[in-house]
Design a protein around this motif. Structure first.
Motif, short mmCIF file in Angstrom:
data_model
loop_
_atom_site.label_atom_id
_atom_site.label_comp_id
_atom_site.label_asym_id
_atom_site.label_seq_id
_atom_site.Cartn_x
_atom_site.Cartn_y
_atom_site.Cartn_z
N LEU A 346 28.19 41.72 43.37
CA LEU A 346 29.38 41.70 42.34
C LEU A 346 30.34 41.19 42.60
O LEU A 346 31.04 40.44 41.84
CB LEU A 346 29.48 43.16 41.52
CG LEU A 346 28.28 43.67 40.96
CD1 LEU A 346 28.42 45.35 40.77
CD2 LEU A 346 28.10 42.95 39.66
N GLY A 349 30.40 37.34 43.18
CA GLY A 349 30.00 36.85 41.79
C GLY A 349 31.16 36.43 41.15
O GLY A 349 31.24 35.69 40.10
N ARG A 350 32.22 37.13 41.31
CA ARG A 350 33.69 37.00 40.64
C ARG A 350 34.58 36.25 41.27
O ARG A 350 35.87 36.68 41.35
CB ARG A 350 33.93 38.63 40.17
CG ARG A 350 33.07 39.17 39.31
CD ARG A 350 32.52 38.73 38.59
NE ARG A 350 33.53 38.61 37.32
CZ ARG A 350 33.20 37.98 36.11
NH1 ARG A 350 32.15 37.33 35.82
NH2 ARG A 350 34.56 37.85 35.21
N THR A 353 37.41 34.50 39.67
CA THR A 353 38.76 35.17 38.71
C THR A 353 40.06 35.59 39.57
O THR A 353 40.96 35.68 39.19
CB THR A 353 38.08 36.66 38.51
OG1 THR A 353 37.83 37.57 39.73
CG2 THR A 353 36.88 36.47 37.70
N ASP A 355 41.02 38.28 40.69
CA ASP A 355 41.51 39.46 39.86
C ASP A 355 40.75 40.88 40.21
O ASP A 355 39.63 40.76 39.69
CB ASP A 355 41.63 39.25 38.39
CG ASP A 355 42.57 40.30 37.49
OD1 ASP A 355 42.82 41.14 38.18
OD2 ASP A 355 42.48 40.45 36.18
N ASP A 358 39.11 43.02 37.53
CA ASP A 358 37.85 42.79 36.74
C ASP A 358 36.62 43.91 36.92
O ASP A 358 36.80 44.46 37.97
CB ASP A 358 37.14 41.49 37.37
CG ASP A 358 35.95 41.03 36.67
OD1 ASP A 358 34.87 41.68 36.77
OD2 ASP A 358 36.12 39.87 36.37
N PHE A 360 33.67 44.10 36.93
CA PHE A 360 32.63 43.68 38.06
C PHE A 360 33.26 44.13 39.37
O PHE A 360 32.38 44.54 40.26
CB PHE A 360 32.00 42.52 37.76
CG PHE A 360 31.23 42.27 36.65
CD1 PHE A 360 29.94 42.54 36.38
CD2 PHE A 360 31.95 41.56 35.52
CE1 PHE A 360 29.22 42.61 35.16
CE2 PHE A 360 31.14 41.56 34.21
CZ PHE A 360 29.81 41.97 34.12
N VAL A 361 34.21 43.55 39.72
CA VAL A 361 34.93 43.95 41.30
C VAL A 361 34.99 45.30 41.45
O VAL A 361 34.66 45.77 42.41
CB VAL A 361 36.48 43.02 41.22
CG1 VAL A 361 36.77 43.30 42.49
CG2 VAL A 361 36.28 41.69 41.17
N LEU A 687 38.02 36.98 47.70
CA LEU A 687 38.46 37.12 46.28
C LEU A 687 39.75 36.58 46.28
O LEU A 687 40.10 35.89 45.15
CB LEU A 687 38.47 38.47 46.15
CG LEU A 687 38.88 38.98 44.45
CD1 LEU A 687 37.68 38.21 43.83
CD2 LEU A 687 38.80 40.50 44.41
#
Length: 733
Positions: A346, A349-350, A353, A355, A358, A360-361, A687
């Motif tokens: 997860l 997958g982000r 972003t 961010d 999010d 999902f994060v 990230l």
């Protein structure tokens, strides 16, 4: 169907209250309720944070001055002050009323006039105490009242309104016709968002871990009661519903206990005087947001019932007894890695972003932390299986872990989650601190506002007279403007400082933009009046200036006694008393601020809240560990009594208990360190694209703190061990 379910749940409640003896049943219920109640307190406190911050922000905005015209109100000149006293924030306004009807400030009956002051209750108490001796010279005015709660962000805030006759001429002063503005807000940067997300998950995940564990306290006694129910004709489905009823009672008792503890916390919160929360917290601000806390609290009974039923999956309850694993089955690892893999996927997958807000994060972070208590039983079982012989205490501990490693893993799972989250939190915090510029050698910048060179000289003389500040460099500057509104900077220097050949006191050095005879005013002065200073013709020189449009010698300003000057002194590292003496010397005609150590208010608030939250959750985890350890002693009282009857000494039992906790703690510490560092790498490197920072000293301190908490729990349980191992417990209660 619903009637049968209700009857089975009610039977579970009655068995939980009376099964195995009233005294024992109530003791079991008290332990479970305490565990769930601690979780409820943490959840209610966490859900109160939005309202608390919003209430503080609203009161802070309500006292901001506004310049909009209001009928029937005489404006006041106000200059905001943001100061310190021994590290505590000290804020307020200098005010100069212009008429008998000044605007009303929140929490204040009337604004003070010259020589008067209105103080917050905490500031008034500080000035009356011996600790405030160095602060009293700044508040020599007559106190005419105190500020009410509506004008303060917290009960311990040091806030003031001081009346003065010369506010209008001070820099940053403005005419004010009312109070109630909009606070300046800014968004959180990626590292601050990471701090918030990691802090929240670190504080909340251990709560749910222990709520699940607390519903499994006294499992052996519960299974014996369920076997008796099977003997009188209950089927397996009814047994599960009865077990859910027992867990439901403990969960609801925990909700009631948690609500009571939360009300006690609300009463005690205003007494917190440490600097963790700047200004403290009003009890009225600690109000749970039921949109956040309500669903979570309602989910706790459901979670407790589900955990109780799930715990029966490998237990065969028959009318003649209870069987736990007829053949020993080794735990599987693959499904325990699923939360870790899903959480990592997860987050990865982000990546685009950047961010952490999010969803999902956030879900990924939660799953990675949840993976710690999920993987821990498998690892403890494997490690215990590899351990061999040693002392009698070691053998007893290892054999106990080999027979039942899951219980030991559950005992330390909360500590492991807190440790993993704290390590990840420390890594993000270290990265945020690393992005700040180095502080350098200068600690304090003192700025005094003087009128004319005579006032600047007087301040310089007084500053150099303070202990240890005789050689402190002092510079004098001003910001001037001409009739057209153009602004020019001015620096005052002696000929010795200029080191220019032929320089005489009274000379002026300007750029080609300023000609002799030009009239200039101080910034903010009324330009409809005659100039405050005119560039003299005698001694005028045109040179290429760097940093200032004018460089003048002191004699050139002898004709401008009312010119507003700023006198700056850079003070090296000094003790707090010296800094406070400098503040007293400047009084309300300047400011003293730290260099290199200042922090953004938002970042500082986040750090303070998370620091307090981490400590509270660690205490919660230690408390939950203590409750679970006590219950384990109660369940094993017959075994311990049998060991004592066969000649095993108390010291051997105590060391055995210590090893039974120390071995899982060592495994948990390794898992927590790896999980925390891995989470740091995912969030920082992937990230937000920042280099990862690992501080071995900080990680060692965190790990040692967690281990110390376990050792402390072991020490506290020793008196209970002596009572439990009594020979009287050879007969099962």
């Amino acid at each position: 169907m619903s009637a049968r379910w209700a009857a089975d749940l009610a039977l579970g409640v009655r068995l939980a209250l009376g099964g195995g003896g009233a005294r024992t049943a109530w003791a079991r219920l008290a332990l479970t309720a305490t565990g769930v109640g601690l979780g409820v307190v943490v959840l209610l406190s966490a859900s109160s944070l939005p309202h608390m911050l919003a209430a503080r922000a609203d009161r802070s905005a309500a006292r901001l001055p506004v310049a909009e015209a209001a009928g029937g109100v005489d404006p006041v000149f106000a200059a905001g002050r943001d100061d310190e006293f021994r590290g505590r924030g000290l804020q307020g306004y200098l005010v100069q009323p212009t008429g008998p009807h000044p605007p009303a400030a929140p929490g204040v009956d009337r604004l003070p006039g010259p020589g008067e002051a209105v103080l917050s209750p905490a500031l008034a108490a500080l000035l009356q105490s011996p600790e405030g001796a160095l602060l009293r010279p700044r508040f020599s005015q007559r106190v005419i009242g105190t500020i009410g709660d509506t004008g303060l962000t917290g009960p311990n805030e040091l806030y003031f309104y001081v009346g003065a006759a010369d506010v209008a001429g001070q820099p940053m002063a403005q005419p004010v016709r009312g109070f109630g503005g909009e606070p300046a807000r800014r968004g959180l940067d990626p590292l601050e968002v990471l701090l918030v997300v990691l802090g929240a998950t670190t504080c909340l995940v251990p709560v749910f871990v222990f709520v699940v564990a607390s519903t499994r306290l006294a499992a052996a006694a519960r299974d014996r009661r369920l076997a008796a129910v099977r003997l009188v004709g209950a089927d397996r489905a009814q047994v599960r519903r009865i077990a859910a009823g027992e867990a439901l009672l403990g969960a609801f008792a925990g909700l009631v206990a948690g609500a009571g503890l939360f009300l006690l916390v609300r009463v005690l919160v205003p007494r917190i005087t440490v600097s963790a929360f700047r200004g403290g917290i009003f009890a009225a601000d600690v109000v749970p947001d039921w949109r956040l806390g309500g669903p979570v609290l309602l989910a706790l009974p459901v979670l407790a019932c589900a955990a109780a039923v799930f715990a029966l999956r490998k237990v065969v309850i028959e009318p003649l007894g209870v069987v736990r694993r007829g053949t020993r089955v080794r735990r599987k690892l693959w499904w325990r890695l699923l939360p870790l893999a899903a959480g990592g996927a997860l987050v990865i997958g982000r990546l685009g972003t950047e961010d952490a807000r999010d969803p999902f994060v956030i879900a990924g972070v939660v799953l990675i932390l949840v993976a710690v208590p999920v993987v821990l039983p498998w690892l403890v079982e494997r490690v215990a299986g590899l351990l061999g012989g040693g002392s009698p205490a070691w053998l007893l501990a290892v054999r106990r872990l080999q027979l039942d490693s899951a219980t030991a893993a559950r005992l330390v799972s909360g500590i492991a989650v807190v440790l993993a989250g704290s390590i990840a939190l420390q890594g993000v915090y270290a990265r945020a601190e690393g992005d700040r510029p180095p502080p350098g050698n200068v600690r304090v910048l003192a700025t005094a506002f003087a009128t004319g060179v005579d006032g600047a000289r007087a301040f310089t003389t007084a500053l150099h007279a303070l202990p240890g500040l005789a050689g402190v460099p002092v510079t004098t500057h001003a910001l001037l403007q001409n009739a057209a509104g153009e602004k020019f900077s001015l620096a005052v220097q002696t000929c010795a400082e200029l080191a220019v050949a032929g320089c005489r006191d009274g000379d002026v050095y300007t750029s080609d933009r300023l000609a002799p005879g030009a009239g200039l005013w101080s910034g903010g002065a009324d330009r409809t009046r005659p100039p405050q200073w005119t560039i003299p013709v005698a001694g005028h020189h045109v040179t290429a200036q760097e940093g200032a449009a004018l460089i003048v010698t002191p004699g050139a300003l002898s004709t401008a006694p009312g010119l507003a000057l700023s006198v700056n002194a850079t003070i090296p590292a000094a003790g707090p008393d010296v800094v406070e003496q400098v503040r007293n010397l400047i009084g309300w005609h300047g400011r003293v601020s730290s260099l290199g150590t200042e922090r953004d208010d938002t970042s500082a608030l986040i750090t303070r809240v998370l620091s307090v939250g981490s400590v509270l959750v660690l205490l919660f985890a230690a408390g939950s560990l203590l409750i679970a350890a006590w219950e384990q002693l109660r369940e094993r009282r017959s075994t311990l009594a049998a060991l004592m009857a066969n000649g095993v000494g108390r010291g051997v039992l105590a060391r055995s208990l210590q090893w039974q906790l120390a071995i899982p703690v060592a495994v948990a510490a390794v898992v927590a360190v790896l999980a925390g560092l891995g989470l740091d790498w995912l969030l920082l490197t992937l990230l937000v694209h920042r280099p990862m920072v690992a501080d071995p000293v900080a990680i060692g301190i965190l790990t040692a703190t967690a281990a110390a908490a376990v050792l402390l729990v072991t020490a506290v349980t020793l008196p209970a061990l002596w009572r439990t191992a009594s020979l009287a417990h050879l007969r099962e209660e």
